[in-house]
Structure formats: structure tokens, C-alpha cells
Design an enzyme around this catalytic site. Structure first.
Site, short mmCIF file in Angstrom:
data_model
loop_
_atom_site.label_atom_id
_atom_site.label_comp_id
_atom_site.label_asym_id
_atom_site.label_seq_id
_atom_site.Cartn_x
_atom_site.Cartn_y
_atom_site.Cartn_z
N GLU A 1 -5.35 -8.78 0.53
CA GLU A 1 -6.04 -8.50 1.79
C GLU A 1 -7.52 -8.26 1.52
OE1 GLU A 1 -4.61 -5.26 4.27
OE2 GLU A 1 -2.53 -5.85 3.94
N GLU B 1 0.81 -1.22 0.00
CA GLU B 1 0.00 0.00 0.00
C GLU B 1 0.85 1.28 0.00
OE1 GLU B 1 -2.87 -0.31 3.16
OE2 GLU B 1 -3.94 -1.93 2.16
C1 GBH Z 1 -4.68 -2.37 5.36
O1 GBH Z 1 -4.86 -1.01 5.11
C2 GBH Z 1 -3.29 -2.61 5.90
O2 GBH Z 1 -2.47 -3.18 4.91
C3 GBH Z 1 -3.25 -3.46 7.14
O3 GBH Z 1 -2.00 -3.36 7.73
C4 GBH Z 1 -4.38 -3.01 8.06
O4 GBH Z 1 -4.33 -3.65 9.31
C5 GBH Z 1 -5.68 -3.36 7.37
O5 GBH Z 1 -5.75 -2.75 6.11
C6 GBH Z 1 -6.92 -2.92 8.15
O6 GBH Z 1 -6.93 -1.55 8.31
O7 GBH Z 1 -8.35 7.01 9.43
O8 GBH Z 1 -9.99 7.53 7.72
O9 GBH Z 1 -7.71 8.23 7.40
C7 GBH Z 1 -6.11 -0.66 4.54
C8 GBH Z 1 -6.10 0.78 4.06
C9 GBH Z 1 -5.56 2.95 4.80
C10 GBH Z 1 -7.46 1.87 5.68
C11 GBH Z 1 -5.60 3.91 5.97
C12 GBH Z 1 -7.50 2.84 6.83
C13 GBH Z 1 -7.02 5.11 7.45
C14 GBH Z 1 -8.31 5.76 7.18
N1 GBH Z 1 -6.12 1.70 5.19
N2 GBH Z 1 -6.94 4.09 6.40
S1 GBH Z 1 -8.59 7.26 8.00
#
Ligand code: GBH
Length: 452
Positions: free
Chosen positions: A358, A170
Site C-alpha cells: 500500500e 497491519e
Molecule cells: C492503511 O492503514 C489501511 O490498510 C487501509 O485500510 C486504509 O484505508 C489506508 O491505510 C488509509 O488509511 O487517527 O491518528 O490514530 C494505514 C495505517 C493506521 C493510518 C491508523 C491511520 C489512524 C491514525 N493507519 N491510523 S490516528
């Protein structure tokens, strides 16, 4: 009345690879064991106010010590594959320099345990836990070079047994979220020019990683990356909205997956950024566009798009406030996103193979009087997303496997231990693992190679 249509079987193709995913900082703990170097996430999580209740990955699920038990959980599910990540700072505590044999030995043990149980290891080389010692982090071009050297070293040491590597996880998260919005480590809020340069270093690192794996691995080793592109679902499946979805996918992910799979920054992106566009050195784009054996897609929430008379040709719709989400407020439910992720990537770039690296969700799990965790919301989520993945495989898109996020509850970055994504419940006091209903359900999916 005509005859009832024949029931549609949700059978997956023979040999489809079912697995689970995790990442190093989220599960390993043991942050000072056996010479592991400090990472930017250690520093960040220990900085006041950065994570939920100040929680850190110091212990996490203690998988550094309990990996054999984790492999048993996978075995119980009948999983064919396991996607884990390697902590760069265990292998090279300073990010560069002399390899730490004790760190490598941990992954030797994990890989051997997986193989002993007929579970194929899929290793991510970088899942955000950057060695703190690298000056400037991703602001420095040298970090991309250091990543390439690290990737080559790991390939040399593990590719006799690990046949699939993902370079990065990512890219948008360890660039934009880390250096633009400042939500993730190292928590900086830089301007557009600096951010574009950081993105450039990240895609360059990926490309150098691909080349280093190829140069150092035993023959037949496959290499790709794991991306979480924004995925656009056409509001209605008509040709004009479908076309809009495809355009949106390419444009809205321009500096990331589009650039890597085209080996070229989309012109519109460079024009839009103008003087803030990244500084590119000669040869960079060939490295960035190195051909991949597979593309990994981390699929969570949808965006909705429609055709529009604007120059871009599409308009992204804002979600109504009533739009449903899981326990994490960002995790909007939209199972069709699975199908459109696969279809968009295939139509735009035709990769040789796709894995869903994922997919999964958080839930407010609770134990009933009998000690069971009936996470029916998670089962609902997974069943629906997999139904749409079935649509993709039944239309012959080249999806080879699926990794459920996550094997067990773990350190959910800024949400600490406050959001649970596991299909195994973890008691963080005792480290006891316990299957939720979703684990029992997933075991059935794997056993039958079908969604039900
Ligand atoms: C994945 O990210 C990751 O690869 C993994 O490590 C993680 O545990 C899993 O998903 C579950 O989250 O707070 O509104 O700004 C998924 C993409 C990008 C989703 C960051 C959450 C923060 C959103 N992520 N995002 S916000």
C-alpha cells in the site's frame, strides 16, 4: 564549467508489477448478501459516535455487485496486479464451521474476471473484518486457530488461480488500535498484559495462516503478510544516524514485524514488558517465525530519528507543528520513508522479496467546471514517493511490485466517506466512478514503467 551530468532515468526493472489495492469491508457493501456473517466492523460502525457522521460500510462502493466494473478500471490503468481482501465472514459466517459456498463463489467470480483481463490476483486473508461470532475476538487464542483453518480453506478453494496470499494486514491496527486505544473495532481499552496477549494471538494467527496456506495450496503458491511498520528516516545520511534508524526500526516494531521475521520476541521488548509479557506456549515461536516468500510493506508517513548516547542508541524526534500532511492529519509527507522502509527491512532480515502493498494519500478533491478532478497534490505525493522507491530498486533492493492505495474512493474506517484515497473518484450517490488526474498519471507510469 564541467559537463552537465547525464539525466537520471527513473526507469523501473522489466517485469516490475504495478497494481492497486483495496479491502473487503471498505468496498464490497452487500453486508447481508448470500449468507455473509456479521463482522466486528459492522457492529462498530453501527454504534453511535464511532465513525464520521455515523457512516458504515453497508453499501461502500458496492463492489460486491460492481466488481466487473472495478476490474475494467484496473484494465484501463494497465495494472498488472490487484490486491483485494477476502471477507472471512463471507466464507465462514460464524468464523468457524461450515463453509458458505455462495461467499466463496463471489471470490471465484472476481478472480476469474481478473485473470480474464491478465491481472494477477493478490489476496489478503484478513483486513480487520473479524467475524463477530468468534467469542472474545482477538482476546482468544482460539481465534488464531480459527484463522488458520479459514486460511487453509481459502487456499484449497482459490490457489489454483490465486498464486499470492497475504495472511494479515497491519497487525498493529487490529491489535493496538482495536484493543488498546479503542479507536477501531471492537473499540476496547485494555491494559498492557491483555494487549500483549492479543498481539501474540495475532502473530500466531499469521504463522498458522502461513502454514495452512502451504499445506493446502497448489505448488508454487507464495505467502507473506502486509505490515505497516513505523519507518525511521535518519535525519542526516551519516553512518551513525543510519545505524540509529536501523535500531529504531527493530525496537519500535518489536512485537510485530521484528518478532515474525526473527521467530523470537526481541529481548528488550520482553524485559520492558516484564510481568505483562505474553504467555507463550511451546511451539508458538516456530509457527510465528514460519519462513515467508515475501514481505509486504504499507508505506505512508515517516518518523525521523538520530543517533543518541542513550542505551537504546537512538532518539525519535517530535515533528514540528509546521510539518506538512495530506488531508488525513496523520498522513505526514516524507517520500524518503519509501526508501528507508525497503532498506531497513532488507538490512535487518533480508527477505526473499518485498512488495509495497500500500501507498497513497487522501486529498480534498473537487470537480472543476469541466467535471475534471485535478488532484495535483496526490500526483505530487505519488511522484515523490515513487522517486524514492526508484532509488531502492536502483540500489538492487528486492522490490518486486507496488500497489497504490487505493483504486477508488472507499469507506475509510473511522473517517467514513469523509477522506478520499482513490485515484478514481466515486460518487457515493450514483456509484459512478471517474478517473482523477492521478489515475491518468499512474497509467503513464505503468505504460512507461518509469516515474515521470
Ligand atoms: C492503511 O492503514 C489501511 O490498510 C487501509 O485500510 C486504509 O484505508 C489506508 O491505510 C488509509 O488509511 O487517527 O491518528 O490514530 C494505514 C495505517 C493506521 C493510518 C491508523 C491511520 C489512524 C491514525 N493507519 N491510523 S490516528
Amino acid at each position: 564549467m564541467g559537463e552537465a551530468p547525464s539525466p537520471r532515468s527513473l526507469q523501473f526493472p522489466g517485469g516490475f508489477l504495478w497494481g492497486c489495492a483495496t479491502s473487503a469491508y471498505q468496498i464490497e457493501g452487500a453486508v447481508t448478501a448470500d449468507g455473509r456473517g456479521r463482522t466486528i466492523w459492522d457492529t462498530f460502525a453501527h454504534t453511535r459516535g464511532k465513525t464520521y457522521k455515523g457512516q458504515t460500510g453497508d453499501v461502500a462502493t458496492d463492489s460486491y455487485h460492481r466488481f466487473a466494473q472495478d476490474v475494467k478500471l484496473l484494465k484501463e490503468l494497465g495494472a498488472k496486479t490487484y490486491r483485494f481482501s477476502i471477507a472471512w465472514a463471507r466464507i465462514l459466517p460464524q468464523g468457524t464451521g461450515k463453509p458458505n459456498d455462495k461467499g466463496i463463489a463471489y471470490y471465484d467470480r472476481l478472480v476469474d474476471e481478473l485473470l480474464k483481463n491478465d491481472i494477477a490476483p493478490y489476496a489478503t486473508l484478513f483486513h480487520w473484518d473479524l467475524p463477530q461470532a468468534l467469542p472474545g475476538g482477538w482476546q482468544s487464542r482460539d481465534t488464531a486457530k480459527a484463522f488458520g483453518d479459514y486460511a487453509g480453506l481459502v487456499a484449497k478453494r482459490l490457489s489454483d488461480r490465486v498464486r499470492h496470499f497475504m495472511t494479515t494486514n497491519e497487525i498493529v491496527c487490529f491489535t493496538d488500535l482495536s484493543y488498546k486505544s479503542g479507536l477501531f473495532a471492537p473499540g476496547l481499552k485494555l491494559g498492557d498484559g491483555a494487549v500483549n496477549q492479543i498481539r501474540h494471538h495475532a502473530v500466531l494467527a499469521h504463522g498458522l495462516g502461513v502454514q495452512a496456506v502451504r499445506a493446502n495450496a497448489t505448488g508454487g503458491t507464495q505467502v507473506g503478510f502486509a505490515e505497516n511498520p513505523r519507518v525511521y528516516v535518519p535525519v542526516i545520511e551519516t553512518p551513525e544516524h543510519i545505524e540509529a534508524a536501523k535500531r529504531a526500526f527493530r525496537q519500535e516494531n518489536a512485537p510485530f514485524i521484528s518478532t515474525v521475521l526473527e521467530g523470537k520476541y526481541p529481548t528488550e521488548y520482553l524485559e520492558r514488558e516484564g510481568a505483562n509479557a505474553p504467555k507463550i506456549e511451546s511451539g508458538d515461536m516456530d509457527i510465528i517465525g514460519s519462513p515467508l516468500d515475501f514481505v509486504g510493506l504499507n508505506v505512508y508517513q515517516p518518523e525521523y530519528v538520530r543517533a543518541d548516547a542513550s542505551k537504546a542508541g537512538y532518539a525519535v524526534d517530535r515533528r514540528p507543528t509546521s510539518y506538512p500532511h495530506m488531508a488525513s492529519p496523520w498522513l505526514f509527507v516524507g517520500p524518503e520513508v519509501m526508501y528507508w522502509a525497503v532498506r531497513s527491512v532488507t538490512e535487518l532480515w533480508g527477505p526473499k522479496a518485498i512488495y509495497i502493498t500500500e501507498n497513497g494519500c487522501s486529498g480534498e478533491d473537487y470537480r472543476d467546471a469541466a467535471g475534471r478532478i485535478e488532484d495535483t497534490d496526490r500526483v505530487m505525493f505519488l511522484r515523490n514517493y515513487l522517486t524514492h522507491l526508484h532509488r531502492a530498486v536502483s540500489e538492487n533492493y528486492p522490490v518486486k511490485g507496488y500497489f497504490l492505495w487505493s483504486l477508488m474512493d472507499n469507506f475509510e474506517w473511522v473517517d467514513g466517506y469523509g477522506k478520499r484515497f482513490g485515484i478514481y473518484h466515486v460518487d457515493f450517490e450514483t456509484q459512478e466512478r471517474h478517473p482523477k488526474r492521478s489515475a491518468l498519471w499512474y497509467r503513464e507510469v505503468i505504460a512507461r514503467n518509469a516515474v515521470g
